[in-house]
Design a protein around this motif. Structure first.
Motif, PDB file in Angstrom:
ATOM      1  N   ILE A  39      -3.980  -2.986  -9.391  1.00 27.64           N
ATOM      2  CA  ILE A  39      -3.285  -1.852  -8.497  1.00 27.64           C
ATOM      3  C   ILE A  39      -4.684  -0.676  -8.720  1.00 27.64           C
ATOM      4  O   ILE A  39      -5.038  -0.559  -9.775  1.00 27.64           O
ATOM      5  CB  ILE A  39      -2.112  -1.491  -9.318  1.00 27.64           C
ATOM      6  N   GLU A  78      -3.088   3.950  -2.074  1.00 28.88           N
ATOM      7  CA  GLU A  78      -3.125   3.246  -3.455  1.00 28.88           C
ATOM      8  C   GLU A  78      -2.658   1.854  -2.881  1.00 28.88           C
ATOM      9  O   GLU A  78      -2.086   1.525  -2.108  1.00 28.88           O
ATOM     10  CB  GLU A  78      -1.880   3.600  -4.238  1.00 28.88           C
ATOM     11  N   TRP A  79      -3.643   0.869  -3.582  1.00 25.78           N
ATOM     12  CA  TRP A  79      -3.377  -0.666  -2.954  1.00 25.78           C
ATOM     13  C   TRP A  79      -2.853  -1.258  -4.253  1.00 25.78           C
ATOM     14  O   TRP A  79      -3.206  -0.899  -5.297  1.00 25.78           O
ATOM     15  CB  TRP A  79      -4.765  -1.202  -2.567  1.00 25.78           C
ATOM     16  N   LEU A  80      -2.085  -2.278  -4.107  1.00 25.93           N
ATOM     17  CA  LEU A  80      -1.572  -3.143  -5.003  1.00 25.93           C
ATOM     18  C   LEU A  80      -1.561  -4.637  -4.420  1.00 25.93           C
ATOM     19  O   LEU A  80      -0.997  -4.976  -3.320  1.00 25.93           O
ATOM     20  CB  LEU A  80       0.035  -2.917  -5.175  1.00 25.93           C
ATOM     21  N   GLN A 111       0.723  -1.060  -0.086  1.00 27.11           N
ATOM     22  CA  GLN A 111       0.046   0.119   0.025  1.00 27.11           C
ATOM     23  C   GLN A 111       0.668   1.182  -0.053  1.00 27.11           C
ATOM     24  O   GLN A 111       1.990   1.027   0.579  1.00 27.11           O
ATOM     25  CB  GLN A 111      -1.168   0.082   1.213  1.00 27.11           C
ATOM     26  N   ASN A 128      -0.136   3.523 -15.287  1.00 23.20           N
ATOM     27  CA  ASN A 128      -0.731   3.120 -13.906  1.00 23.20           C
ATOM     28  C   ASN A 128       0.338   2.145 -13.313  1.00 23.20           C
ATOM     29  O   ASN A 128       0.273   2.051 -11.960  1.00 23.20           O
ATOM     30  CB  ASN A 128      -2.029   2.362 -13.933  1.00 23.20           C
ATOM     31  N   ILE A 129       1.173   1.664 -13.875  1.00 22.95           N
ATOM     32  CA  ILE A 129       2.400   0.767 -13.378  1.00 22.95           C
ATOM     33  C   ILE A 129       3.774   1.561 -13.579  1.00 22.95           C
ATOM     34  O   ILE A 129       4.556   1.109 -13.816  1.00 22.95           O
ATOM     35  CB  ILE A 129       2.353  -0.588 -13.650  1.00 22.95           C
ATOM     36  N   MET A 175       6.893  -5.590 -10.297  1.00 22.07           N
ATOM     37  CA  MET A 175       5.768  -6.284 -11.024  1.00 22.07           C
ATOM     38  C   MET A 175       5.951  -7.113 -12.136  1.00 22.07           C
ATOM     39  O   MET A 175       6.584  -6.640 -13.097  1.00 22.07           O
ATOM     40  CB  MET A 175       4.827  -4.882 -11.275  1.00 22.07           C
ATOM     41  N   VAL A 211       5.507  -2.104  -7.319  1.00 18.37           N
ATOM     42  CA  VAL A 211       5.431  -1.675  -8.844  1.00 18.37           C
ATOM     43  C   VAL A 211       6.610  -2.071  -9.510  1.00 18.37           C
ATOM     44  O   VAL A 211       6.738  -2.543 -10.651  1.00 18.37           O
ATOM     45  CB  VAL A 211       4.944  -0.400  -8.796  1.00 18.37           C
TER      46      VAL A 211
END
Lengths: 311, 185
Positions: free
Chosen positions: A264, A134-136, A118, B79-80, B141, B138
């Motif tokens: 995400i 923001e969550w992932l 997060q 977004n990533i 990812m 991220v």
């Protein structure tokens, strides 16, 4: 180890200095304890032999009856791999989180485990009543052969009296009462799923005695509920191992790059005094609009064009 | 109108089949992603043409030689924190279009690879910016193809209703950054 205050004066959150977890919130001068964690429901395997025994799947949310399990913070160190030459930045790195204070935005990065993290963000201009989370989540592990439905849950002592509010297709907010339907006598066999409602852009609870509203704005449609007074939960991701027999013929076990999907997204936490400050509802409405119809960003390479030429 | 058709068809198919809820087989989901991507690409052509009409008068000498239009790219993987233009260009222009019918302010974020950047508004006025590390989750990812470990953030204030504003971004190095930027590198 000192607690971290984030957010504008009218909507401020306090994060625990050791774990980085949400500890308390102050909305328009009213301070109360609040917790936030990621949890997961285990999806029912079902037998699909009859409608009452369907598996949790793409079409239906059907946890196996156990309470949601908390995704514990494993307190794994965050390794910052970026350019560490920034002169004027202070990266406060504690074993549980990374704090990045700045002129425009303060951020706290929290990695719960290898598949859940997060980021808290407080943008310092313009945000009068809000902070961003923001969550992932993902790839959701399934090595234990258990399908999981991941939720974020906020728990507070706010006395919401069994009521919460969700929007309908991004239009008006509709009052929802736990374990109740307005037009028939409810005999509820699914205490969790039966209290879930669609959230297109907003879910909120109110404390009538304190005249406080706490709301979460979403960046996409999600399922949400308030299973206990003072709570709000939203489902953020799901990965299931059984087909629910509604026609797809495949379990909701999406893959990419030979692994499960990573999702995400953002939740905007907001709220304010009810009735006293009439601008809170307007600010929330404008925020929701800006999330749904966010500005578009375009890029033009200009390596051979000076600023003067560009203008 | 023709360029809109791919997205029209994609939206028609996907709304009919509730395509974003997972109620399709995996190979169909991949196909939806393909159709939707093609739709976005064709819409980009329209957007690029429309913005070019608004940005520059015809036959401006500033247009890229040999091209009819100023290239305008969208980064669908922002977004990533993945964007080819912002990660590889020393100078680039960020154009922000506000689709709402009222002025909106927005924090703009995109991945970068350099140690420091300056941001100018259309009048040449410096805009305060901040470099922020991209969250580790991220960066790691699966499927993300980017060397960027940081994002540049700036505040695009008062974007005009249903209008745009462009910002000029240039990479600097620490030794040559003016005092103004020092606090934002």
């Amino acid at each position: 180890g000192r607690d971290i205050a984030m957010g504008p004066a009218r909507f401020r959150i306090l994060l625990d200095g050791h774990s980085g977890k949400l500890k308390s919130m102050r909305i328009d001068g009213v301070k109360f304890d609040v917790g936030q964690d990621l949890y997961y429901y285990e999806g029912d395997n079902g037998s699909n032999s009859e409608a009452a025994d369907r598996a949790s799947g793409a079409y239906i949310f059907r946890p196996n009856g156990t309470d949601a399990k908390r995704i514990y913070h494993q307190y794994k160190p965050i390794t910052y791999k970026g350019d560490v030459r920034f002169r004027n930045f202070i990266f406060v790195y504690i074993e549980a989180y990374l704090l990045i204070p700045g002129d425009l935005v303060d951020e706290v990065h929290i990695k719960l485990n290898n598949w859940a993290s997060q980021v808290w963000r407080y943008y310092k201009q313009g945000a009068v009543y809000s902070v961003e989370l923001e969550w992932l989540v993902g790839p959701i592990p399934i090595e234990d052969q258990v399908g999981k439905e991941i939720i974020t849950r906020f728990s507070s002592p706010l006395n919401s009296e069994g009521l919460f509010y969700t929007d309908s297709n991004g239009r008006e907010m509709i009052e929802r009462k736990r374990n109740f339907r307005p037009t028939w006598k409810l005999d509820l066999h699914e205490p969790v799923a039966g209290n879930y409602y669609p959230v297109t852009s907003k879910i909120s609870i109110k404390d009538q005695s304190e005249k406080i509203e706490f709301a979460i704005l979403t960046d996409r449609a999600q399922g949400g509920s308030s299973l206990n007074d003072g709570e709000i939960e939203l489902m953020v991701h799901r990965r299931l191992l059984h087909d629910d027999n509604f026609g797809v013929g495949e379990a909701l076990n999406e893959t990419a790059y030979n692994t499960g999907l990573v999702a995400i997204g953002k939740h905007i936490l907001t709220g304010g005094r009810i009735g006293i400050n009439g601008t809170v509802a307007q600010a929330e409405h404008e925020l929701a609009q800006e999330l749904m119809l966010s500005p578009w960003i375009f890029f033009t390479p200009a390596d051979n064009i000076t600023f003067a030429q560009w203008t | 109108w023709v360029d809109l058709n791919m997205m029209r068809e994609a939206m028609g198919v996907m709304q009919h089949h509730d395509a974003v809820t997972g109620t399709e087989k995996q190979h169909v989901a991949f196909d939806y992603a393909r159709i939707l991507y093609k739709g976005f690409e064709e819409c980009r052509i329209i957007t690029e043409t429309a913005l070019n009409k608004l940005i520059a008068p015809p036959k401006t000498p500033l247009q890229v030689p040999g091209a009819n239009q100023i290239p305008i790219r969208s980064c669908l993987l922002l977004n990533i924190s993945q964007c080819d233009v912002s990660e590889t260009s020393s100078q680039f222009v960020v154009t922000v279009y506000n689709p709402l019918s009222r002025p909106v302010s927005k924090y703009i974020r995109f991945p970068v690879n350099g140690p420091a950047y300056s941001v100018k508004d259309p009048a040449g006025k410096p805009v305060k910016s901040q470099m922020v590390p991209i969250p580790q989750s991220v960066v790691e990812m699966p499927g993300r193809v980017s060397k960027a470990a940081n994002e540049l953030v700036f505040y695009a204030e008062n974007l005009p209703p249903m209008g745009f504003r462009s910002y000029y971004i240039s990479k600097g190095n620490k030794m040559h950054i003016s005092k103004h930027y020092r606090s934002t590198d």
